[in-house]
Write a protein that holds these residues in place. Structure first.
Motif, PDB file in Angstrom:
ATOM      1  N   ILE A 374       0.727  -1.155   0.018  1.00  0.00           N
ATOM      2  CA  ILE A 374      -0.093  -0.161   0.038  1.00  0.00           C
ATOM      3  C   ILE A 374       0.879   1.238  -0.053  1.00  0.00           C
ATOM      4  CG2 ILE A 374      -1.821  -1.179   1.175  1.00  0.00           C
ATOM      5  CD1 ILE A 374      -1.219   0.089   3.621  1.00  0.00           C
ATOM      6  N   MET A 375       2.125   1.215   0.707  1.00  0.00           N
ATOM      7  CA  MET A 375       3.000   2.437   0.548  1.00  0.00           C
ATOM      8  C   MET A 375       3.519   2.604  -0.640  1.00  0.00           C
ATOM      9  SD  MET A 375       4.930   2.749   4.207  1.00  0.00           S
ATOM     10  CE  MET A 375       5.718   1.193   4.313  1.00  0.00           C
ATOM     11  N   MET A 376       4.086   1.559  -1.447  1.00  0.00           N
ATOM     12  CA  MET A 376       4.321   1.615  -2.642  1.00  0.00           C
ATOM     13  C   MET A 376       3.090   2.313  -3.733  1.00  0.00           C
ATOM     14  SD  MET A 376       4.987  -1.306  -5.553  1.00  0.00           S
ATOM     15  CE  MET A 376       3.168  -1.833  -5.566  1.00  0.00           C
ATOM     16  N   SER A 377       1.916   1.770  -3.601  1.00  0.00           N
ATOM     17  CA  SER A 377       0.761   2.273  -4.311  1.00  0.00           C
ATOM     18  C   SER A 377       0.505   3.768  -3.969  1.00  0.00           C
ATOM     19  CB  SER A 377      -0.361   1.443  -3.824  1.00  0.00           C
ATOM     20  OG  SER A 377      -0.141   0.052  -4.229  1.00  0.00           O
ATOM     21  N   ALA A 378       0.654   4.210  -2.779  1.00  0.00           N
ATOM     22  CA  ALA A 378       0.584   5.739  -2.694  1.00  0.00           C
ATOM     23  C   ALA A 378       1.273   6.309  -3.216  1.00  0.00           C
ATOM     24  CB  ALA A 378       0.495   5.751  -1.115  1.00  0.00           C
ATOM     25  N   ILE A 379       2.783   5.916  -3.341  1.00  0.00           N
ATOM     26  CA  ILE A 379       3.697   6.720  -3.741  1.00  0.00           C
ATOM     27  C   ILE A 379       3.332   6.739  -5.123  1.00  0.00           C
ATOM     28  CG2 ILE A 379       6.239   6.968  -4.510  1.00  0.00           C
ATOM     29  CD1 ILE A 379       6.610   5.393  -1.663  1.00  0.00           C
ATOM     30  N   LEU A 380       3.093   5.705  -6.284  1.00  0.00           N
ATOM     31  CA  LEU A 380       2.903   5.706  -7.407  1.00  0.00           C
ATOM     32  C   LEU A 380       1.780   6.712  -7.684  1.00  0.00           C
ATOM     33  CD1 LEU A 380       3.279   1.860  -8.334  1.00  0.00           C
ATOM     34  CD2 LEU A 380       4.621   3.855  -9.060  1.00  0.00           C
ATOM     35  N   SER A 381       0.597   6.619  -6.795  1.00  0.00           N
ATOM     36  CA  SER A 381      -0.336   7.384  -7.111  1.00  0.00           C
ATOM     37  C   SER A 381      -0.050   8.982  -6.718  1.00  0.00           C
ATOM     38  CB  SER A 381      -1.644   7.133  -5.863  1.00  0.00           C
ATOM     39  OG  SER A 381      -2.633   8.111  -5.985  1.00  0.00           O
ATOM     40  N   ASP A 382       0.499   9.193  -5.740  1.00  0.00           N
ATOM     41  CA  ASP A 382       0.865  10.681  -5.521  1.00  0.00           C
ATOM     42  C   ASP A 382       1.707  11.313  -6.574  1.00  0.00           C
ATOM     43  OD1 ASP A 382      -0.958  11.816  -3.488  1.00  0.00           O
ATOM     44  OD2 ASP A 382       0.807  12.278  -2.089  1.00  0.00           O
ATOM     45  N   THR A 383       2.537  10.592  -7.111  1.00  0.00           N
ATOM     46  CA  THR A 383       3.597  11.077  -8.064  1.00  0.00           C
ATOM     47  C   THR A 383       3.179  10.837  -9.407  1.00  0.00           C
ATOM     48  OG1 THR A 383       4.797   9.036  -8.161  1.00  0.00           O
ATOM     49  CG2 THR A 383       5.592  10.622  -6.631  1.00  0.00           C
ATOM     50  N   LEU A 384       1.806  10.196  -9.627  1.00  0.00           N
ATOM     51  CA  LEU A 384       1.283  10.043 -11.062  1.00  0.00           C
ATOM     52  C   LEU A 384       2.220   9.295 -11.804  1.00  0.00           C
ATOM     53  CD1 LEU A 384      -0.702  12.899 -12.314  1.00  0.00           C
ATOM     54  CD2 LEU A 384      -1.575  10.839 -11.870  1.00  0.00           C
ATOM     55  N   ASN A 385       2.873   8.128 -11.014  1.00  0.00           N
ATOM     56  CA  ASN A 385       3.570   7.292 -11.683  1.00  0.00           C
ATOM     57  C   ASN A 385       5.138   7.959 -12.013  1.00  0.00           C
ATOM     58  OD1 ASN A 385       4.731   4.658 -12.696  1.00  0.00           O
ATOM     59  ND2 ASN A 385       3.942   4.916 -14.773  1.00  0.00           N
ATOM     60  N   PHE A 386       5.386   8.839 -11.146  1.00  0.00           N
ATOM     61  CA  PHE A 386       6.631   9.474 -11.451  1.00  0.00           C
ATOM     62  C   PHE A 386       6.794  10.758 -12.438  1.00  0.00           C
ATOM     63  CE2 PHE A 386       8.452   5.066 -10.469  1.00  0.00           C
ATOM     64  CZ  PHE A 386       8.216   5.430  -8.828  1.00  0.00           C
ATOM     65  N   LYS A 387       5.209  10.953 -12.876  1.00  0.00           N
ATOM     66  CA  LYS A 387       5.347  11.981 -13.767  1.00  0.00           C
ATOM     67  C   LYS A 387       5.226  13.429 -13.049  1.00  0.00           C
ATOM     68  CE  LYS A 387       5.213   9.687 -17.951  1.00  0.00           C
ATOM     69  NZ  LYS A 387       4.523   8.500 -17.378  1.00  0.00           N
ATOM     70  N   SER A 388       4.652  13.493 -11.899  1.00  0.00           N
ATOM     71  CA  SER A 388       4.548  14.808 -11.092  1.00  0.00           C
ATOM     72  C   SER A 388       5.984  15.369 -10.787  1.00  0.00           C
ATOM     73  CB  SER A 388       3.768  14.342  -9.958  1.00  0.00           C
ATOM     74  OG  SER A 388       3.682  15.668  -9.153  1.00  0.00           O
ATOM     75  N   ALA A 389       5.911  16.777 -10.975  1.00  0.00           N
ATOM     76  CA  ALA A 389       6.988  17.629 -10.478  1.00  0.00           C
ATOM     77  C   ALA A 389       7.473  17.617  -9.232  1.00  0.00           C
ATOM     78  CB  ALA A 389       6.517  19.031 -10.754  1.00  0.00           C
ATOM     79  N   THR A 390       6.467  16.832  -8.337  1.00  0.00           N
ATOM     80  CA  THR A 390       6.973  16.628  -6.817  1.00  0.00           C
ATOM     81  C   THR A 390       7.694  15.415  -6.664  1.00  0.00           C
ATOM     82  OG1 THR A 390       5.082  15.144  -6.575  1.00  0.00           O
ATOM     83  CG2 THR A 390       4.618  17.410  -6.295  1.00  0.00           C
ATOM     84  N   THR A 391       8.007  14.698  -7.631  1.00  0.00           N
ATOM     85  CA  THR A 391       8.555  13.273  -7.701  1.00  0.00           C
ATOM     86  C   THR A 391      10.212  13.625  -7.369  1.00  0.00           C
ATOM     87  OG1 THR A 391       7.297  12.333  -9.429  1.00  0.00           O
ATOM     88  CG2 THR A 391       9.364  11.292  -8.755  1.00  0.00           C
ATOM     89  N   THR A 392      10.681  12.887  -6.639  1.00  0.00           N
ATOM     90  CA  THR A 392      12.205  12.900  -6.301  1.00  0.00           C
ATOM     91  C   THR A 392      12.856  11.656  -6.467  1.00  0.00           C
ATOM     92  OG1 THR A 392      11.600  12.296  -3.935  1.00  0.00           O
ATOM     93  CG2 THR A 392      11.720  14.744  -4.345  1.00  0.00           C
ATOM     94  N   GLN A 393      14.176  11.513  -6.537  1.00  0.00           N
ATOM     95  CA  GLN A 393      14.640   9.937  -6.569  1.00  0.00           C
ATOM     96  C   GLN A 393      14.403   9.233  -5.378  1.00  0.00           C
ATOM     97  OE1 GLN A 393      16.478   9.275  -9.384  1.00  0.00           O
ATOM     98  NE2 GLN A 393      16.473   7.216  -8.431  1.00  0.00           N
ATOM     99  N   GLU A 394      14.181  10.013  -4.271  1.00  0.00           N
ATOM    100  CA  GLU A 394      14.017   9.168  -3.001  1.00  0.00           C
ATOM    101  C   GLU A 394      12.724   8.366  -3.179  1.00  0.00           C
ATOM    102  OE1 GLU A 394      13.160   9.614   1.783  1.00  0.00           O
ATOM    103  OE2 GLU A 394      13.236  11.487   0.395  1.00  0.00           O
ATOM    104  N   ASP A 395      11.780   9.010  -3.881  1.00  0.00           N
ATOM    105  CA  ASP A 395      10.388   8.259  -4.219  1.00  0.00           C
ATOM    106  C   ASP A 395      10.665   7.184  -5.231  1.00  0.00           C
ATOM    107  OD1 ASP A 395       8.698  10.123  -2.947  1.00  0.00           O
ATOM    108  OD2 ASP A 395       9.075  11.624  -4.442  1.00  0.00           O
ATOM    109  N   LYS A 396      11.547   7.195  -6.282  1.00  0.00           N
ATOM    110  CA  LYS A 396      11.662   6.170  -7.077  1.00  0.00           C
ATOM    111  C   LYS A 396      12.520   5.100  -6.230  1.00  0.00           C
ATOM    112  CE  LYS A 396      11.925   9.311 -10.875  1.00  0.00           C
ATOM    113  NZ  LYS A 396      12.996   9.776 -12.196  1.00  0.00           N
TER     114      LYS A 396
END
Length: 544
Positions: A374-396
């Motif tokens: 569920i944590m992995m899913s939330a990160i993919l959701s919040d970053t729109l699969n890493f497309k969002s400008a909020t995405t960091t390398q830490e998220d990936k």
């Protein structure tokens, strides 16, 4: 007392709000701090998909931080049955050191309350009223009160409540009307025979004197009840006056509370009453405890941990009534204040679950597969699969770490499946679409709100747009917002379509790339409300 920490995300919860609450609560429990994950509203389709995929239940719905009576250590009430005697009531009060008894009927329902005042008040009543009360006493209650045994039990026993004490050295009873009454005496078989000719209803023999078979036979023939007690005549005469049942003197017009009521509401109601203690009932109407004024001054506030937000207007209701113990968030620092230092974790990343994962590592723990999922899913959701400008390398890096634990081999395939599940425009009302992830803001004198949802195909948005616009204009007016904005964001991060209403709609051409008309537009680069939309909008509003 409930010592759990209630972990909750923001109102109109998205996947990060739900998953960060569940995962942080799991971490607290594993580190010895009892916690319960909560939510502020219904789950969206995407979050439902995530929880179902990893086999987890919905968090507890909790929208008010105030303490309810069921959360408190209530007093255990002293209980007595309606059929019990006043004499027994005094005994229970002394034994329990409690000035109030809760009176229960045969079905365990609350029938009334009995206080020392109720019992004492009887003694000041006129004699005729006392006699009337005594006439209600049953044969069994009289026997129990005087500590005696029933030797003769008439089929239909009744008496008038008048008590006569007969002495050995004086037999001048002719001038008294004994009919229908009760006589108390000790020995003297001849006197017993004579008195039974006077139409008495009950004869109590004291001092443990044996009653002859002849006297008992006469009593049975005439329908006279007979009780024998080992107590002396004076003791018997004193206690028999308390042999009627408590339901004759109890208070029935009483104030009660439901265990679901909040303590501050209860306090205000108790303020105007002189009663010391009040019954607390469950939803079935059964007594579960008693609350006194002491409880209203001495109780522990609910412990709350906030995830994915730190602003009061996005948080649980009556947050000021709670004790905030922790905040874990990746947004700007909001206006939540605390009385004492707390655990506060905030840094720039695309998702709160990225921070929670780091907290697991710092605690030397590996998340369980379902929690990792569920944590992995939330990160993919919040970053729109890493497309969002909020995405960091830490998220990936965090997604890669969690995917291994969760057993997800193809993260991209899972992301497409999960993000597609969030598209529920066709089966939702315009109000539901607007409010499922709506956040309210204030900058200076301006009040505005921004909602966001995803879509898989632009045709789905165009199909609902006329009805959606009409409802959005209505809700903007009803809530007196200066600006209400809705983002329809492509699930794979290919931009957002905008709908907006309110006096500040005039600034939207400065915010988005393309304006279709005075209430809609499109921007191919904006997919994050927090990192892209809010900075632009805030800067413009500050300079108005």
């Amino acid at each position: 007392m409930d010592n759990h920490i209630y972990v909750t995300g923001h109102r109109h919860p998205d996947s990060d709000a739900i998953c960060s609450a569940l995962s942080y609560a799991n971490l607290l429990n594993r580190t010895g701090r009892p916690a319960i994950a909560c939510r502020q509203g219904p789950l969206n389709e995407e979050t439902k998909f995530i929880l179902k995929r990893f086999g987890l239940e919905n968090p507890l719905l909790l929208t008010d931080a105030r303490i309810q009576l069921k959360d408190m250590d209530l007093d255990q009430p002293a209980i007595i049955r309606t059929s019990e005697t006043v004499h027994h009531a005094w005994h229970v009060m002394l034994q329990k050191q409690n000035r109030m008894l809760f009176v229960m009927d045969d079905d365990d329902n609350l029938a009334g309350i009995c206080t020392t005042s109720d019992l004492s008040r009887v003694r000041t009543k006129p004699e005729l009223e006392l006699v009337s009360l005594l006439s209600t006493a049953t044969l069994d209650n009289i026997a129990r009160t005087v500590g005696g045994s029933i030797l003769v039990r008439p089929e239909n026993f009744s008496h008038n409540g008048v008590i006569h004490i007969i002495t050995l050295d004086e037999m001048d009873a002719q001038r008294f009307c004994l009919a229908g009454g009760t006589i108390i005496m000790s020995s003297g078989e001849e006197k017993q025979r004579q008195l039974m000719e006077r139409d008495i209803k009950l004869m109590i023999i004291t001092c443990g004197v044996r009653v002859s078979d002849e006297v008992l036979a006469i009593a049975k023939e005439k329908g006279i009840a007979v009780i024998v007690t080992s107590n002396d005549t004076m003791h018997t005469a004193r206690t028999i006056t308390e042999s009627y049942s408590v339901d004759q003197v109890m208070t029935t017009n009483m104030m009660t509370f439901k265990e679901s009521e909040y303590i501050d509401d209860v306090t205000s109601k108790m303020f105007n009453s002189r009663v010391r203690s009040f019954p607390v009932l469950n939803e079935e109407g059964k007594v579960v405890g008693a609350i006194a004024r002491y409880h209203t001054r001495n109780y522990q506030r609910r412990k709350i941990a906030l995830t994915d937000h730190s602003a009061v207007n996005q948080s649980i209701g009556h947050l000021d009534a709670a004790q905030i113990v922790a905040i874990v968030d990746h947004h700007h620092i909001g206006n939540v204040t605390t009385d004492l230092p707390i655990e506060y974790r905030n840094h720039r990343c695309g998702c709160t679950c990225t921070i929670v994962t780091q907290l697991f590592k710092e605690a030397g723990l590996e998340p369980e597969p379902a929690i990792a999922g569920i944590m992995m899913s939330a990160i993919l959701s919040d970053t729109l699969n890493f497309k969002s400008a909020t995405t960091t390398q830490e998220d990936k890096d965090t997604v890669a770490y969690l995917a291994k634990i969760a057993g997800i081999d193809d993260v991209q395939a899972y992301a497409r499946e999960m993000l597609g599940a969030s598209v529920a425009l066709r089966d939702s009302t315009p109000h539901e679409i607007l409010n499922r992830d709506l956040k309210n803001y204030e900058i200076g004198k301006y009040r505005f709100a921004i909602g966001q949802t995803n879509y898989g195909h632009i045709e789905e948005v165009q199909r609902i747009l006329p009805e959606f616009k009409a409802n959005m204009e209505k809700e903007q007016a009803e809530n007196k917002l200066d600006l209400l904005v809705m983002l329809f964001t492509d699930v794979m991060g290919e931009g957002s379509q905008f709908v907006f209403y309110g006096p500040l709609s005039r600034i939207m051409p400065d915010v988005i790339e393309t304006v279709f008309d005075e209430h809609s537009g499109f921007d191919p680069t904006i997919i994050s409300r927090k990192q892209q939309m809010m900075p632009k909008l805030s800067e413009i509003i500050k300079h108005l």
